[in-house]
Design a protein around this motif. Structure first.
Motif, mmCIF file in Angstrom:
data_model
loop_
_atom_site.group_PDB
_atom_site.id
_atom_site.type_symbol
_atom_site.label_atom_id
_atom_site.label_comp_id
_atom_site.label_asym_id
_atom_site.label_seq_id
_atom_site.Cartn_x
_atom_site.Cartn_y
_atom_site.Cartn_z
ATOM 1 N N GLN A 41 0.846 -1.191 0.000
ATOM 2 C CA GLN A 41 0.000 0.000 0.000
ATOM 3 C C GLN A 41 0.880 1.239 0.000
ATOM 4 O O GLN A 41 1.421 1.616 1.041
ATOM 5 C CB GLN A 41 -0.924 -0.002 1.222
ATOM 6 N N LEU A 47 -4.642 -0.692 -2.094
ATOM 7 C CA LEU A 47 -3.852 -1.912 -1.946
ATOM 8 C C LEU A 47 -3.486 -2.489 -3.303
ATOM 9 O O LEU A 47 -4.217 -2.334 -4.288
ATOM 10 C CB LEU A 47 -4.662 -2.947 -1.152
ATOM 11 N N HIS B 88 -11.807 -1.364 1.379
ATOM 12 C CA HIS B 88 -11.190 -1.768 0.118
ATOM 13 C C HIS B 88 -11.930 -2.977 -0.447
ATOM 14 O O HIS B 88 -12.193 -3.943 0.286
ATOM 15 C CB HIS B 88 -9.734 -2.173 0.335
#
Lengths: 127, 109
Positions: A41, A47, B88
């Motif tokens: 990251q 990510l 995420h």
């Protein structure tokens, strides 16, 4: 509770090789049900999957990094490692080691999610 | 290419908020292998949802996932202060490739 502990230099010179190791405790790295691998990251970014390895030695790498990445496993030490060569400032990031759940279907095996993460190691590429 | 997420989302305590994750027919649209991770500042990500809508043990049922076509979604119901974090998404993309989104910062107002 499975634990992953990453370690390695926090500063790497440009054009050199980044090397990190992840030690696994409270669980065996030699399980056929999992892969072990790395995610990074960059500062204030999302990510990125780097790659992973099965204890048998099978490796899978992100195509965009494949030419510079090597992931290896040492079952005797319950550890796996990452080497990223020819680093530049763009490789500055927090590097996470993680366990990937392995799924097998139709004769193929692959991983599509991570269930345990290490704490992360900040690696800065700078002279 | 990375998956597309909105940079930010917000909601008041008790409300519901939905975060989208848009991919392509070769990743999100091709597989029911979307996962979501919660990341608090300075911490490692934590798995919240896998295989589009499954919750690991210990994840509150306030968190739910879904998918339609090339877009997956994470919904957080009954927002609580501790839900404030980065989220995420990830999708399997075939040939042992894994893609992530850019992350969404969820703010609880």
């Amino acid at each position: 509770q499975l634990q992953l502990q990453g370690s390695g230099p926090g500063l790497v010179q440009p054009s050199e090789t980044l090397s990190l190791t992840c030690s696994v405790s409270s669980g065996s790295i030699s399980s056929s049900s999992y892969y072990w691998g790395w995610i990074r990251q960059p500062p204030r970014k999302g990510l990125e999957w780097i790659g992973n390895i099965h204890y048998s030695g099978s490796t899978y790498y992100n195509p965009s990094l494949k030419s510079r990445v090597t992931i290896s496993v040492d079952t005797s030490k319950n550890q796996f490692s990452l080497k990223l060569s020819s680093v530049t400032a763009a490789d500055t990031a927090i590097y996470y080691c993680a366990r990937f759940v392995r799924t097998c279907s139709g004769g193929s095996c692959y991983s599509h999610y991570l269930d345990y993460w290490g704490q992360g190691t900040l690696v800065t590429v700078s002279s | 290419s990375a998956l597309t997420q909105p940079p930010s989302a917000s909601g008041s305590p008790g409300q519901s908020v939905t975060i989208s994750c848009t991919g392509a027919g070769s990743d999100v649209g091709a597989y029911n292998y979307v996962s979501w991770y919660q990341q608090h500042p300075g911490k490692a990500p934590k798995l919240m949802i896998y295989e589009v809508s499954k919750r690991p043990s210990g994840v509150p049922d306030r968190f739910s996932g879904s998918k339609s076509g090339n877009t997956a979604s994470l919904t957080v119901s009954g927002l609580q202060a501790e839900d404030e974090a980065d989220y995420h998404c990830s999708s399997y993309a075939g040939s042992n490739n894994l893609l992530f989104g850019g992350g969404t910062k969820l703010t609880v107002l």
